[in-house]
Write a protein that holds these residues in place. Sequence first.
Motif, PDB file in Angstrom:
ATOM      1  N   GLN A  10       0.899  -1.144   0.095  1.00 26.27           N
ATOM      2  CA  GLN A  10       0.206   0.051  -0.106  1.00 26.27           C
ATOM      3  C   GLN A  10       0.870   1.301  -0.134  1.00 26.27           C
ATOM      4  N   GLU A  11       1.968   1.319   0.733  1.00 30.70           N
ATOM      5  CA  GLU A  11       2.796   2.568   0.694  1.00 30.70           C
ATOM      6  C   GLU A  11       3.557   2.596  -0.405  1.00 30.70           C
ATOM      7  N   ARG A  12       3.928   1.636  -1.074  1.00 30.44           N
ATOM      8  CA  ARG A  12       4.686   1.969  -2.516  1.00 30.44           C
ATOM      9  C   ARG A  12       3.690   1.993  -3.597  1.00 30.44           C
ATOM     10  N   GLY A  13       2.494   1.630  -3.324  1.00 30.04           N
ATOM     11  CA  GLY A  13       1.409   1.820  -4.454  1.00 30.04           C
ATOM     12  C   GLY A  13       1.639   0.879  -5.676  1.00 30.04           C
ATOM     13  N   VAL A  14       2.094  -0.243  -5.344  1.00 30.39           N
ATOM     14  CA  VAL A  14       2.634  -1.372  -6.489  1.00 30.39           C
ATOM     15  C   VAL A  14       1.066  -2.419  -6.420  1.00 30.39           C
ATOM     16  N   LYS A  39      -7.549  -8.620  -1.055  1.00 30.56           N
ATOM     17  CA  LYS A  39      -7.745  -7.661  -1.823  1.00 30.56           C
ATOM     18  C   LYS A  39      -6.495  -6.879  -2.282  1.00 30.56           C
ATOM     19  N   VAL A  40      -5.455  -6.970  -1.388  1.00 34.73           N
ATOM     20  CA  VAL A  40      -4.123  -5.952  -1.681  1.00 34.73           C
ATOM     21  C   VAL A  40      -3.096  -6.926  -2.431  1.00 34.73           C
ATOM     22  N   LEU A  41      -2.917  -8.305  -2.052  1.00 38.30           N
ATOM     23  CA  LEU A  41      -1.856  -8.812  -2.730  1.00 38.30           C
ATOM     24  C   LEU A  41      -1.856  -9.049  -4.299  1.00 38.30           C
ATOM     25  N   PRO A  42      -3.277  -9.436  -4.760  1.00 42.72           N
ATOM     26  CA  PRO A  42      -4.491 -10.119  -4.328  1.00 42.72           C
ATOM     27  C   PRO A  42      -4.014 -11.647  -4.597  1.00 42.72           C
TER      28      PRO A  42
END
Length: 235
Positions: A10-14, A39-42
Motif C-alpha cells: 500500500q505504501e509503495r502503490g504497487v 484484496k491487496v496482494l491479491p
Amino acid sequence: MYVDLVSAIQERGVFLTHPKIAIIGGSTISEVLARQVVKVLPVENFIPLYGMTEGAPFFAASVEDDKEQCIQNVGKAVNGIELKVVDKEGRMVPIGTPGELWARGFCVMKGYWNDEEKTRETITKDGWLKTGDQVTLQSDGIGKVVGRIKEAIIRGSDNIYPKEVEEFFLEHPDVVDVQAFGVPDARWTEEVCVYIRPREGSKLDEQHMKYFCKGKVSTPNHVNLVFVISYRVST
C-alpha cells in the motif's frame, strides 16, 4: 508477516499479479487483515489452518472451499480426530455456542517432556487436549476461533477477550496492527491496555481513538481503555 506485506504494498502503490495462494498458520488472523490480504496482494485462494504445537492440524481449508467462508473461519475439522467444544466444567455446549476447544486423536501429543504436572493440566485422563482457545463449531465441521481463553483479561467479575477488542480497532483505516492485554489495576485487578501500530504518515493519538470508540463499544462497568500508540522511526 502479512501485516508488513500489505503495508509495504500500500505504501509503495504497487500492484501484484502473480500470487495464487495465501496460507495462514501459526497464529489466528483477524477478519479485517484476511480481507486486506485477499484484496491487496491479491490472491486467488485464502487457506487458513488451525492447530498448535501440542497437536496439529485440527482444522484446515482447501482451494475448493468458498473464499468468504475461509476468510471468516479456520476451515473444516480434519479427518481422523475428535473435536468438541466445552464449558468451564468440561461439558459439551450446543452447536454454534462458544466454548473451549478440546481435541483427541492421533495428532495429539502424549505429553510434555519430563513435566507430568503440566501434562495432567493440559490432557485429560481419557486423552482430550485442552487447547485454551475459545471456538465455535458448526454441524458441518467448520470452526471459528473467537477468543483466547488463556489470555482472557479478568476485570472484576468480567472476562474480556483480547481478540474481540483487537478486531474492533483493526476496523480503523489508519490502524495497521493492534494487541490488547491486561495491565494491573488496584480496584479491578486488571484494566485493558491497547497497543496500536498506526499506518505510516497518520496522526493517531489517544484522544482520537477514544472518539473512535464512542457509541461503538459496549464495555462492562465503564472500562477505562489505556492506549499505547507506537510510531516507527526511520534511521
